[in-house]
Structures are given as C-alpha cells and as structure tokens.
Design an enzyme around this catalytic site. Sequence first.
Site, PDB file in Angstrom:
ATOM      1  N   SER A 140      55.863 -13.990  61.423  1.00  0.00           N
ATOM      2  CA  SER A 140      55.553 -15.420  61.311  1.00  0.00           C
ATOM      3  C   SER A 140      55.316 -15.761  59.855  1.00  0.00           C
ATOM      4  CB  SER A 140      54.285 -15.742  62.120  1.00  0.00           C
ATOM      5  OG  SER A 140      53.827 -17.057  61.851  1.00  0.00           O
ATOM      6  N   TYR A 153      45.014 -14.708  63.492  1.00  0.00           N
ATOM      7  CA  TYR A 153      46.473 -14.682  63.610  1.00  0.00           C
ATOM      8  C   TYR A 153      47.110 -14.313  62.279  1.00  0.00           C
ATOM      9  CZ  TYR A 153      51.155 -16.108  65.139  1.00  0.00           C
ATOM     10  OH  TYR A 153      52.496 -16.128  65.464  1.00  0.00           O
TER      11      TYR A 153
END
Length: 258
Positions: A140, A153
């Site tokens: 990501s 995250y």
Amino acid sequence: MTVERNPSNSAATGTALVTGASSGIGEATVRALRTQGWTVYAVARRAERLERLAEQTGAIALAADVSNQQHVEQLAEQATGVDTLVNCAGGARGADYLAEAQDDDWEFMFQANVMGTMRLTRALLPQLRRVRGTILNVTSTAALASYEGGSGYNAAKAAQRALTQALRLEEVEHGIRVIEVLPGLVATEEFALRRLGSADAAAGVYAGVAEPLTGADVAEVIRYAVSLPHHINLDEIVMRPQAQAANHKLIRAQESGK
C-alpha cells in the site's frame, strides 16, 4: 521453465495462487487471471464466497486462513504446480491514534499483512525456486507515508514492504521474480467498512472523489506484471487515482470548486 502462451493476446499464462480471493483486489485478480487463461487457486477464509467465485470463473477454491500455520502447510500440499504467488490478503482495522491504540487491532493487522505473507511465501519457496517463479505482494502507499490515525496500518504495510524488498535480494539467485504493487485509494466493498465499522464512515473515505481506483484496476496491473516475460521485473508499482497526487493530496468534488 516452459511458459504457455494464450493465442488470443500472446500473454504468458501459468498457475497462480491468489490470497484474499473472497473480495476486493484478490477476487478481481482471480477473475483477471482466469480470463487470460491462467490456472488459479483462489484462497480466502470464506468458503461460500470462494465456491461462488469458483463456479463463475473456473478457479480452484481453497478455504484457508494464511495467518494459520496449519492451514498454510495444507495449502502448500494442495496447491500443486504453482509458479506464481499473489499475496493480496491483508486489511486494516481501526483508525485510532497511537495513544489509544488497541492491541487486538495491531495484532490483526500484523498477522494479516505481514505474518500471513511470510508464512505462505516461506511454504511455497521450494516449489517456486524449482520453477523460477514469481511472487507479487500487494502492499500500500500507506507503506510510503504515514498519516494520523494510521500508525498500525502504516507499520504493518511498511513491514510487508520491507519483507518484499529483502525477499527480492535473497531470491534473485534462485531466479525468482519479486514484484510489489502499492495501491493508493481503492474503493472496494469491504476494506473501509471493515476498518471503520460503519457504512457511513466507510462512504466518507471515498466521498467526492470522482474516480477512486477499483479492485479491477489493481487486478489489471497485477495481471500485466505477472504475465510479462520472466526477465522483466517490475520491482515496485505505485498506483493511485488521478485525483490523488500523494497520500495527503486528494481532490474531492467540494474541494475543487466545480
């Protein structure tokens, strides 16, 4: 390794194992590869969704949790002939600042994004070495730039990215190609909902963005990257919607003045 060719588009085909295949990017990747003619093992925890996907696409459904070592060992035995591993399984949970961080949320994110990728890759490496295969990890842009409320995250995806970079160095002598795809804002049916816990909060993530990426957009990039001749290694591919120039620069309709 002998690589078959699809006469319709001359793109390479093979046998892939795709995790996170019950929804989002993983499901779209299964569909994209099957359309091209690949043999695909579709792996996720939700058996019913996998069976439906298998009926629609001809993929081979294998229900398993890649964060479970026993499940991973079973996958390595069941998924024969794999030459391409696509690690899509992952996810985010919560948007707390570090001061309010929940241990369970962080544990989930590291198990799903980091430990699952490590365990399945480790289990399949002997096979992938034999055929000089390909490993593609979906990380990501959260691995590139941190943001408030994203520390868990950010940390998990940065760890998965570091794992991927080290793996490329470690396995180059075995002929393994290691690719990283780093998506920015992707609108899928479950990612933001699972992270934030409500439909309204999830909708707010994408509100006003003209064309966020879709799971199919990311899947097309994955399909292309793993189908190239093996000597071409797309080390890392950062992809964002046009409206997102950087993690912190996202144009929404109300901001554009239009």
